[in-house]
Scaffold this active site. Structure first.
Site, PDB file in Angstrom:
ATOM      1  N   GLU A  21      -2.080  -1.353   8.051  1.00 51.34           N
ATOM      2  CA  GLU A  21      -3.037  -2.272   8.671  1.00 51.34           C
ATOM      3  C   GLU A  21      -2.365  -3.150   9.722  1.00 51.34           C
ATOM      4  OE1 GLU A  21      -3.232  -5.733   5.262  1.00 51.34           O
ATOM      5  OE2 GLU A  21      -4.129  -3.789   4.779  1.00 51.34           O
ATOM      6  N   ARG A  63      -0.721  -4.630  -6.351  1.00 49.13           N
ATOM      7  CA  ARG A  63      -0.555  -6.081  -6.261  1.00 49.13           C
ATOM      8  C   ARG A  63       0.776  -6.538  -6.857  1.00 49.13           C
ATOM      9  NH1 ARG A  63      -6.014  -5.162  -6.800  1.00 49.13           N
ATOM     10  NH2 ARG A  63      -7.235  -6.101  -5.102  1.00 49.13           N
ATOM     11  N   HIS A 123       2.914  -7.994   1.581  1.00 49.00           N
ATOM     12  CA  HIS A 123       2.295  -8.937   2.495  1.00 49.00           C
ATOM     13  C   HIS A 123       1.207  -9.710   1.762  1.00 49.00           C
ATOM     14  CE1 HIS A 123       0.013  -5.177   2.747  1.00 49.00           C
ATOM     15  NE2 HIS A 123      -1.054  -5.885   3.094  1.00 49.00           N
ATOM     16  N   HIS A 125       0.835  -1.191   0.000  1.00 51.91           N
ATOM     17  CA  HIS A 125       0.000   0.000   0.000  1.00 51.91           C
ATOM     18  C   HIS A 125       0.872   1.245   0.000  1.00 51.91           C
ATOM     19  CE1 HIS A 125      -3.105  -2.875   0.823  1.00 51.91           C
ATOM     20  NE2 HIS A 125      -2.616  -3.156   2.014  1.00 51.91           N
TER      21      HIS A 125
END
EC number: 5.3.1.8
Length: 392
Positions: free
Chosen positions: A121, A266, A247, A86
């Protein structure tokens, strides 16, 4: 102000068919149930339970409450999610403006920046084991793994790319080769090597890569996964995925809390769009162990028998408190609007004269300027709220 909320599980293909159902004490539907979203994110705002119904975003707008800076989820992985990273907030703002100016529809398959926010996150394991690939493994260890797998052309090329004196440059070169130059024959070579491998040092990693090869046949992302740390969390343990860190959650049930964003770059193990130059632009190529998060004890009132521990990554958007209840109430101090999610037993949430009972999988929004929420019962709950950091 307490607003009970719920949502429908999202049926992404990687979702588990039974983990969420077992937590909620119901029969599985037979279909994948990957995530339940708790919050006001426009992609799938929570439903208000009772009090006229509707969605949480509409209820907060009507009450004059600000939008939540975070999104809370139950996440249940039956197979690997895509490898992803991200952007930072600055990268997200630039990328979002660029794609808006280019006129790319926000729901387009090749759209990368659907908003202008970052998406760090944290995830806390609820299952006995939660497996994930996170961050780039020490390159010396990866080269030992490559040596254990074989000496065919693809692995020899990958090993040579990792042999340089600059680890970060080596990582970028290896990722670029894997995602742009590796051929179907190269992926087949690695798949065959994994099937034959018996190395004791990397047995868990080899098994995880075999599973990925089976779930995503022919996917170049298998070489990316080969470079990543395998992490096995046990119940109550957590990891943090900051901006730029690769991740891919593999299996298990967890409570996930993130900044309110939908920006994903991605890097394989997916049929979805992979933009290699943009992934490499936002990538953090730092080599080392996975970024785990240790909880810190939260002080309780005198006489309270429960335990509260906060997972507080270094971001202002969110923090997550795990509360274990043993009969007596536990008070949790709040820094802003919060969501309380029950994950075991019977939990009640009290705010002055209001009280809401929660079963596992139920949640309640806490707002209206409340600065303390009291949890009672016997079980477990998580409190999501803004972080303690103040953004510069």
């Amino acid at each position: 102000m307490l607003i009970p909320i719920s949502n429908t599980p999202r049926d992404y293909s990687w979702g588990s068919t039974d983990l969420i159902a077992r937590l909620q004490g119901r029969e599985p539907t037979g279909s994948p149930e990957a995530e339940i979203w708790y919050g006001d994110h426009p992609g799938d705002p929570s439903d208000v339970v009772g009090a006229g119904g509707g969605t949480l975003d509409a209820a907060l707008s009507a009450a004059g409450e600000p939008r939540l800076p975070f999104l809370l989820k139950l996440l249940a992985a039956g197979s690997s999610l895509s490898i992803q990273a991200h952007p930072t907030r600055a990268q997200a703002r630039e990328g979002f403006a660029r794609e808006e100016a280019a006129g790319i529809p926000r729901d387009a398959a090749d759209r990368l920046y659907r908003d202008d926010n970052h998406k760090p996150e944290v995830i806390v394991a609820l299952s006995d084991e939660f497996r994930a690939l996170v961050g780039i493994r020490d390159l010396a260890a990866t080269r030992r793994l490559i040596a254990a797998l074989g000496d065919g052309p693809a692995l020899t090329r990958l090993d040579a790319l990792l042999a340089g004196d600059d680890p970060e440059r080596a990582v970028r070169g290896a990722l670029e080769w894997a995602l742009t130059e590796a051929t179907p024959a190269d992926v087949d070579e690695l798949t065959g090597d994994l099937a034959r491998a018996t190395d004791a040092e990397f047995a868990p990693e080899i098994e995880a890569l075999r599973t990925a090869a089976s779930d995503f046949p022919g996917d170049r992302g298998l070489f990316v996964a080969l470079l990543m740390n395998l992490v096995v969390l046990h119940r109550g343990e957590a990891l943090f995925a900051p901006a730029g860190v690769l991740h891919a959650y593999q299996s298990g049930l967890g409570v996930e809390l993130m900044a309110a964003s939908d920006n994903v770059l991605r890097g394989g193990l997916t049929p979805k769009h992979v933009d290699v130059p943009e992934l490499l632009r936002v990538l953090d190529p730092t080599v080392g162990p996975a970024p785990l998060v240790a909880p810190r004890a939260v002080s309780s009132r005198a006489g309270e028998t429960g335990a509260a521990a906060e997972f507080a990554p270094p971001v202002p958007d969110f923090a997550l408190t795990r509360v274990e209840l043993a009969g007596d109430p536990v008070a949790v101090q709040l820094r802003g609007a919060a969501i309380v999610l029950a994950t075991a037993g019977e939990v009640s949430v009290e705010d002055g004269d209001e009280r809401v009972a929660l079963a596992p999988g139920d949640a309640v929004y806490v707002g209206g300027g409340v600065r303390e929420v009291v949890l009672a019962g016997a079980g477990e709950a998580f409190v999501a709220q803004p972080g303690a950091l103040v953004e510069a």
